[in-house]
Design an enzyme around this catalytic site. Structure first.
Site, PDB file in Angstrom:
ATOM      1  N   GLY A 372       0.815  -1.203   0.000  1.00  0.00           N
ATOM      2  CA  GLY A 372       0.000   0.000   0.000  1.00  0.00           C
ATOM      3  C   GLY A 372       0.848   1.251   0.000  1.00  0.00           C
ATOM      4  N   PRO A 373       0.211   2.403  -0.053  1.00  0.00           N
ATOM      5  CG  PRO A 373      -1.392   3.941  -0.679  1.00  0.00           C
ATOM      6  CD  PRO A 373      -1.237   2.582  -0.104  1.00  0.00           C
ATOM      7  N   PRO A 374       2.716   4.845   1.086  1.00  0.00           N
ATOM      8  CG  PRO A 374       4.583   5.990   0.304  1.00  0.00           C
ATOM      9  CD  PRO A 374       3.235   5.528  -0.112  1.00  0.00           C
ATOM     10  N   GLY A 375       2.909   5.687   4.580  1.00  0.00           N
ATOM     11  CA  GLY A 375       2.209   6.375   5.656  1.00  0.00           C
ATOM     12  C   GLY A 375       0.890   5.764   6.054  1.00  0.00           C
ATOM     13  CE  LYS A 378       3.449  -0.115   3.217  1.00  0.00           C
ATOM     14  NZ  LYS A 378       3.072   1.314   3.211  1.00  0.00           N
ATOM     15  CB  THR A 379       6.657  -0.029   9.332  1.00  0.00           C
ATOM     16  OG1 THR A 379       7.055   0.009   7.953  1.00  0.00           O
ATOM     17  CG2 THR A 379       7.846  -0.454  10.180  1.00  0.00           C
ATOM     18  CB  SER A 695      -6.256   2.604 -16.077  1.00  0.00           C
ATOM     19  OG  SER A 695      -5.328   3.540 -15.592  1.00  0.00           O
ATOM     20  CE  LYS A 738      -6.513   3.358 -11.431  1.00  0.00           C
ATOM     21  NZ  LYS A 738      -6.705   2.651 -12.722  1.00  0.00           N
TER      22      LYS A 738
END
Length: 803
Positions: A372-375, A378-379, A695, A738
């Site tokens: 997924g996107p940063p921030g 996840k970590t 797309s 999106k």
């Protein structure tokens, strides 16, 4: 300070110089100055520097230097009498000058001992009331004998010590009496600060000489021992190199101390460690073989340290040690929910694993990939998983790693070789079943040293990792009980074989409502605490947080949001530092005062309905984004030009869109050869950012249809989907991200491929309620929803002739 004097020099000059009863004082924790001793000082403490300057300006140029007790507060705190030794030295300042970095360089000479009676002032520099002290001398045979012994031992030490000038004996003999000679010898001793203070504080000359005699006897003994060691080691220098000579010196020292090194003791110690480590049969056999080999080596052999290090690693690895999982599913769920808001898929997967563990105790650990996107947490989710399971947590950053040996370790033939990061992480964890986070697995590189992602194939394969062989250990280690959690921003850069070994859990961007809740429950509290404030001093209104989310950040994650909240918090902290007492409540109208003007426009609907401009939806590694596509028609020869740093796939989508529009000329109300004398220019703004993918197909087709038919495109419509030459709309990926991007941008209608209807279930209800989702299977449906209708031509009524 420009004026400079010479030191007082002679004993008579020092004894006749008057010492005031109130003196500025300098505090030292490193230097002791004895009477008659001249020494340079470099003062970093501003209080001491001001004391020196005050003494010079007063004319008498005398300050007192006192030692600071080891248990006292640092020098920069307010000085108390109980922080200092009771006896110090009055010293004459011969020269003082500031260095380029602001410190004060001083040349001073000791004048006499002074006793500390009272601290009169601490700021801007300390002043104390002092009393000049006299040495107590009881002349007699014992004093004379002790003095001669001390002077003789000192001369012996000078003779034995290397690099000590022999002229120092002449300086000692030139002193007039035993008092000054004792202080001179004390100043030359190689002893610590506290021992120097002990000598300075002793007013009885006999006891002072006894103390100095003890230090001298120890010093002479050390120097004689050094000479003996040097002589014994020098005898074997003919056939040995420098390393062997140093080892002989070390051995001689250990023999003299009765602490000699014995290889047999070292081997026995390692054998006990290996026996208690619980090594598997194969590893135990290899460790015993290496232990026997080590026992036959000389300790001076380079191979000895290599074997010793290897056996240390074998003995310290957690071959059998593991933590007991916390199998209370409800408690684990509470821990995960307390640490993270949302992220339902990863949480459910962990709880499912725990549930199965309750039923099947020997289940292998899952291998999860949080993409997924940063921030998006996840970590930090990995840490929460470890806390929920009651396991140890090990984080390994893989970003930028290009050497396969970082994973598998180096072979022992190389100097300085070590195991790979997997084995090192297990040693740090101390258990064989930790939660091991492989952070940024999508950013692994490869070069001539190998491919780390290929080395991970064995690590992350449940069928193989129960016998993982590190090159350094060269024996199998069981990784099957490790819970691997990998993170990635993009799946496209992960090799298919490696991706196949992991269970992908997508961690998509957050909605505005989710960001608001996370900010209220976590981010604000953390920033307020980190900046030394409390909830009683600072609070944020919901409207203020929403203002920051909508107009000061544009991201899928939370990092920029937390930075902006931190900026506001720092500015509020400054107010309290400047004397504010009342609580600060940050409201929506206050945000601009702290963060400046709005940085983003929230509503795409502020744009006008335009011909040749359509809003497409794109997926990026940092989340979804709204991507505008523009087109213009110019006189030309039927060419198609694309700009905006678009990739090959996107160029082919534009060509397919052009072909479709040309094939539908009749239904679009165009001439058959409408494009022969026209050239089309398609541009995708943000030209510095590379773009690619299929797309944008329906977006480009809509733009081309708009410019050729001169029909405006609805301003509040965004779309995504691949188009074929026949006009069929194909499914795409990243639907959730999106749609979230469209929602953030204020879009009202989103056009999606019919085959992506099932993906809508991943979109939060709060987002779906604010959007109109239109599913299409053909391009004609897209044009019908996105373009305004062509104005109808007036109907011609035939005029009847009078004839």
């Amino acid at each position: 300070m420009a004026k400079q004097d010479k030191p007082l020099g002679s004993v008579s000059a020092i004894e006749t110089y008057s010492i005031p009863s109130e003196l500025p004082i300098v505090v030292s924790s490193e230097v002791v100055i004895y009477p008659l001793m001249a020494a340079p000082l470099l003062l970093e403490d501003e209080g001491g520097a001001k004391a020196i300057e005050a003494a010079v300006e007063a004319g008498h140029k005398v300050v007192a230097i006192f030692g600071q007790l080891a248990t006292a507060e640092p020098v920069d705190k307010e000085i108390q009498q109980e922080h200092l030794y009771p006896v110090g030295t009055a010293m004459y300042v011969a020269r003082a000058a500031r260095t380029s970095d602001g410190r004060l360089q001083v040349l001073a000479q000791g004048m006499g001992r002074v006793g500390l009676e009272d601290i009169l002032q601490s700021n801007p520099f300390p002043i104390a009331r002092v009393k000049k002290l006299q040495t107590v001398v009881k002349n007699g045979v014992e004093l004379e004998a002790l003095g001669r012994n001390v002077f003789g031992q000192f001369k012996k030490a000078v003779a034995l010590a290397p690099n000590v000038p022999k002229e120092i004996i002449g300086a000692l003999d030139a002193l007039p009496d035993m008092d000054y000679k004792a202080d001179f010898i004390a100043s030359q001793l190689n002893v610590g600060f506290e021992d120097q203070q002990k000598v300075l504080g002793e007013l009885d000359l006999f006891r002072r000489l006894q103390t100095i005699n003890q230090f001298l006897n120890y010093e002479v003994e050390i120097l004689e021992m050094r000479q003996k060691i040097h002589s014994e080691a020098a005898g074997s220098m003919e056939d040995a190199q420098r390393e062997y000579f140093l080892r002989q010196q070390l051995k001689a020292i250990q023999d003299e101390l009765g602490d000699g090194f014995d290889v047999d003791d070292d081997v026995e110690e390692l054998r006990e460690k290996i026996e208690s480590a619980g090594l598997p049969d194969e590893a135990k056999k290899e460790a015993d073989r290496e232990l026997k080999r080590m026992a036959r080596m000389s300790e001076a052999s380079p191979e000895y340290s290599v074997s010793r290090t290897y056996l240390d690693w074998m003995a310290e690895l957690p071959w059998q040690k593991k933590t007991v999982d916390r199998l209370d599913v409800k408690k684990a769920e509470r821990i995960l929910d307390a640490d993270h808001y949302g992220l339902e898929k990863p949480k459910d997967r962990i709880l499912e694993y725990l549930s199965v563990q309750n039923l099947k105790k020997d289940m292998r650990g899952p291998i999860l990939l949080l993409a997924g996107p940063p921030g998006t947490g996840k970590t930090s989710l990995g840490r929460s998983v470890a806390r929920a399971l009651g396991r140890e947590f090990v984080r390994m950053s893989l970003g930028g790693i290009r050497d396969e040996s970082e994973i598998r370790g180096h072979r022992r033939t190389y100097v300085g070789s070590l195991p790979g990061r997997i084995i090192q992480g297990l040693r740090r964890a101390g258990t064989k079943n930790p939660v091991m986070m492989l952070d940024e697995i999508d950013k692994l590189g490869a070069d001539f040293r190998g491919d780390p992602s290929a080395a991970l194939l064995e690590v992350l394969d449940p069928e193989q990792n129960n016998s993982f062989v590190d090159h350094y250990l060269d024996v199998p280690f069981d990784l099957s009980e490790v819970l691997f959690v990998a993170t990635a921003n993009s799946l496209h850069t992960i090799p298919p074989a490696l991706m196949d070994r992991m269970e992908v859990l997508e961690v998509s961007g957050y909605t505005e409502a989710e960001k608001l809740e996370i900010a209220r429950k976590y981010l604000v509290k953390r920033q307020v605490s980190e900046h030394g404030l409390t909830a009683k001093k600072l609070s944020f209104d919901k409207a203020a947080i929403l203002e920051i989310i909508q107009y000061y950040t544009r991201e899928a994650g939370l990092r920029n949001l937390e930075r902006e909240i931190g900026t506001v918090t720092r500015k509020v902290a400054r107010k309290f530092a400047q004397g504010r007492r009342r609580k600060v409540r940050v409201q929506q109208k206050d945000v601009a005062e702290y963060l400046g003007a709005r940085r983003h426009r929230h509503e795409v609907a502020e744009e006008e309905h335009e011909v040749g401009v359509a809003a497409g939806l794109a997926w990026t590694p940092v989340g979804g984004d709204v991507l505008f596509v523009e087109a213009s028609v110019l006189p030309g020869k039927g060419g198609l030009k694309l700009t905006g740093q678009v990739g090959d796939v996107m160029k082919e989508s534009a060509q397919a869109a052009m072909t479709y529009v040309r094939s539908r000329w009749d239904s679009l109300g165009l001439d058959e050869n409408f494009n022969e004398k026209k050239e089309v220019h398609i541009h995708v703004p943000a030209g510095a950012v590379p773009k690619d993918g299929p797309s944008a197909g329906i977006t480009m087709t809509t733009v081309l249809a708009s410019v050729f038919t001169n029909r405006p495109i609805r301003k509040d419509v965004a779309m995504t989907g691949e188009v074929t030459l026949r006009g069929k709309v194909m499914p795409i990926g990243g639907v959730r991200d999106k749609v979230l991007a469209a929602h953030r941008a204020g879009v009202k209608t989103v056009i999606l491929p019919e085959d992506n209807r099932n993906d809508v279930s991943e979109i939060p209800d709060s987002v779906r309620k604010g959007l109109r989702l239109v599913f299409v299977s053909h391009m004609d449906q897209v044009l019908d929803k996105a373009l305004f209708k062509r104005p109808k031509k007036p109907r011609l009524v035939p005029v009847l002739s009078a004839n």
